[in-house]
Design a protein around this motif. Sequence first.
Motif, PDB file in Angstrom:
ATOM      1  N   LEU A 118     -30.692 -57.741 -21.063  1.00 22.24           N
ATOM      2  CA  LEU A 118     -30.514 -56.646 -22.021  1.00 22.24           C
ATOM      3  C   LEU A 118     -31.884 -56.253 -22.556  1.00 22.24           C
ATOM      4  N   GLN A 119     -32.225 -54.992 -22.380  1.00 19.66           N
ATOM      5  CA  GLN A 119     -33.529 -54.490 -22.793  1.00 19.66           C
ATOM      6  C   GLN A 119     -33.484 -53.710 -24.099  1.00 19.66           C
ATOM      7  N   SER A 120     -32.378 -53.005 -24.339  1.00 21.12           N
ATOM      8  CA  SER A 120     -32.275 -52.212 -25.566  1.00 21.12           C
ATOM      9  C   SER A 120     -30.817 -51.856 -25.828  1.00 21.12           C
ATOM     10  N   ALA A 121     -30.570 -51.435 -27.059  1.00 23.10           N
ATOM     11  CA  ALA A 121     -29.245 -50.962 -27.456  1.00 23.10           C
ATOM     12  C   ALA A 121     -29.437 -49.758 -28.372  1.00 23.10           C
ATOM     13  N   GLU A 122     -28.648 -48.730 -28.137  1.00 22.47           N
ATOM     14  CA  GLU A 122     -28.747 -47.494 -28.911  1.00 22.47           C
ATOM     15  C   GLU A 122     -27.358 -47.099 -29.403  1.00 22.47           C
ATOM     16  N   ALA A 123     -27.312 -46.448 -30.554  1.00 29.28           N
ATOM     17  CA  ALA A 123     -26.042 -45.990 -31.118  1.00 29.28           C
ATOM     18  C   ALA A 123     -26.044 -44.477 -31.256  1.00 29.28           C
ATOM     19  N   PHE A 124     -24.933 -43.883 -30.875  1.00 26.15           N
ATOM     20  CA  PHE A 124     -24.710 -42.451 -31.053  1.00 26.15           C
ATOM     21  C   PHE A 124     -23.357 -42.277 -31.722  1.00 26.15           C
ATOM     22  N   PHE A 125     -23.272 -41.297 -32.601  1.00 25.06           N
ATOM     23  CA  PHE A 125     -22.055 -41.069 -33.357  1.00 25.06           C
ATOM     24  C   PHE A 125     -21.618 -39.620 -33.188  1.00 25.06           C
ATOM     25  N   PRO A 126     -20.704 -39.375 -32.260  1.00 26.10           N
ATOM     26  CA  PRO A 126     -20.281 -38.005 -31.970  1.00 26.10           C
ATOM     27  C   PRO A 126     -19.450 -37.421 -33.101  1.00 26.10           C
ATOM     28  N   TYR A 127     -19.481 -36.115 -33.171  1.00 27.33           N
ATOM     29  CA  TYR A 127     -18.633 -35.422 -34.135  1.00 27.33           C
ATOM     30  C   TYR A 127     -17.909 -34.283 -33.445  1.00 27.33           C
ATOM     31  N   ALA A 128     -16.611 -34.258 -33.660  1.00 25.08           N
ATOM     32  CA  ALA A 128     -15.765 -33.142 -33.241  1.00 25.08           C
ATOM     33  C   ALA A 128     -14.570 -33.160 -34.174  1.00 25.08           C
ATOM     34  N   GLU A 129     -14.187 -32.013 -34.671  1.00 23.40           N
ATOM     35  CA  GLU A 129     -13.075 -31.967 -35.623  1.00 23.40           C
ATOM     36  C   GLU A 129     -11.841 -32.674 -35.122  1.00 23.40           C
ATOM     37  N   ALA A 130     -11.519 -32.478 -33.883  1.00 24.63           N
ATOM     38  CA  ALA A 130     -10.321 -33.101 -33.323  1.00 24.63           C
ATOM     39  C   ALA A 130     -10.663 -34.327 -32.475  1.00 24.63           C
ATOM     40  N   GLY A 131     -11.905 -34.763 -32.496  1.00 22.41           N
ATOM     41  CA  GLY A 131     -12.340 -35.878 -31.652  1.00 22.41           C
ATOM     42  C   GLY A 131     -11.902 -37.220 -32.187  1.00 22.41           C
ATOM     43  N   SER A 132     -11.795 -38.181 -31.291  1.00 16.77           N
ATOM     44  CA  SER A 132     -11.379 -39.520 -31.693  1.00 16.77           C
ATOM     45  C   SER A 132     -12.465 -40.568 -31.457  1.00 16.77           C
ATOM     46  N   TRP A 133     -13.576 -40.196 -30.828  1.00 15.52           N
ATOM     47  CA  TRP A 133     -14.626 -41.173 -30.594  1.00 15.52           C
ATOM     48  C   TRP A 133     -15.406 -41.414 -31.882  1.00 15.52           C
ATOM     49  N   LYS A 134     -15.510 -42.684 -32.278  1.00 16.18           N
ATOM     50  CA  LYS A 134     -16.235 -43.065 -33.490  1.00 16.18           C
ATOM     51  C   LYS A 134     -17.686 -43.421 -33.193  1.00 16.18           C
ATOM     52  N   SER A 135     -17.920 -44.014 -32.023  1.00 20.56           N
ATOM     53  CA  SER A 135     -19.282 -44.420 -31.670  1.00 20.56           C
ATOM     54  C   SER A 135     -19.435 -44.496 -30.164  1.00 20.56           C
ATOM     55  N   ILE A 136     -20.681 -44.354 -29.748  1.00 20.42           N
ATOM     56  CA  ILE A 136     -21.058 -44.591 -28.364  1.00 20.42           C
ATOM     57  C   ILE A 136     -22.253 -45.533 -28.421  1.00 20.42           C
TER      58      ILE A 136
END
Length: 100
Positions: free
Chosen positions: A38-56
């Motif tokens: 494991l070399q790195s870890a990154e967090a992304f937090f999508p936004y969409a009004e009807a979206g269900s993804w909380k994190s990537i």
Amino acid sequence: MTKMIVVCAGDANVRFDRDYYANDHFKLAMACWEEYGLQSAEAFFPYAEAGSWKSIGIYTFSSAEGVHAALKSPKTQQIMDDVKNFTDAPIVLRSLFTEF
């Protein structure tokens, strides 16, 4: 290089602590999986009004074999046990991406 993508999903009532995930959980993942490449870890937090993804979460490993070895490692249980500290998401998806 191989990237493992981890998506947490759920409805608007799902608890997700972004700060804990991006700081504490990633430190734990690095401590447990660095020996597997494991070399790195990154967090992304999508936004969409009807979206269900909380994190990537994007975990970059030196190889696909390293990802598989890390996931089979007894140390992975520590990482999984930590999930409750930042979310109660009912859905967690995992996928591998490799360069082509």
